[in-house]
Design a protein around this motif. Sequence first.
Motif: not given
Length: 303
Positions: A92-102, A167-173, A195-201
């Motif tokens: 998510a952080q390196e590729n600026s993606r929104m991912l799910g984790l369960i 930041q370009e490689d920030a991620v929100l968990i 932030t699409k394309g510049r941050a992940g969640i």
Amino acid sequence: MVTQTYKETIRQEVVAQQESREFTQNRMAKHLDISNAQMSNILHPERWDSVSPAMWRRVSARLGVKKEHVEGEWRLVTTDNYNIVHEVCRDAQENSRMLGLIGDTGYGKTEALELYAKKTPKVGYVLCDVLQNQKDWLIDVAKSFGLDESGTKRTILGRICSWMSKQEDAVLILDDLGKVDDNIYRLIQLIYDRTKGRAGIVLAGMPNLKAYIMYAVRRDKKGFRELKRRIEYWEVLDEPTPADKQSLCELNGIEDKRCIKAIQRGVKDLGTLKNVVINSLRIAGEDPVTLDIVEDQLIKNAA
């Protein structure tokens, strides 16, 4: 009691997180929600007497340092789930993606997420809860990045999006996300879109998190179709492996193979495993842990 070892561990963790986040001392103090003077006291051992036990506990909670890990009551190993959680966060952080984790309770999800946030720069970690409204949630997100949390909802949201984008490689968990109401999900979509394309969640929670999002989509609840479309994949954690359980038993003082096999059969999650091991060691005292003790603890934890 707050021991000198515990205090030194916290001091070292403050320094490590300050350096990894590239924060000034004042900004780190704000991130920890303490005064700059208290921050200075924590960083200088000769001033530790000026820091109350309550303050040490407060700072350790903000840092994600758990007292039992410092005092030797429970030792951790790197499990398969730990590696999976960290890989999802890195993706998510390196590729600026929104991912799910369960993953179910006790599968090691929260601890792994906390450690990733603690050790990695440009990561915000928020443990969500049922009492958060939109303003509370935005304040917690801003704090997780060490940002100013003052102002209106729109102001705080803009500040978060602006910082993450730069930041370009920030991620929100977002951990335990399944506990929040629908209004929070709409803010998540706003942050990702701005932030699409510049941050992940990373959206993390119990299995009911994904189930609720799918339910909301079927009911055509406002914003959920758009949110679902933005989640690129869901990672599902499995029950801890027998090897994980064995490693934790051996590392924490249970080496008898019969005891370990009983724990492997009778325990499905790491939280229960920890309870069984610690209570078995306490009952055995100076003697080795026996199968009778372990089986008795398994029965009590199953009740």
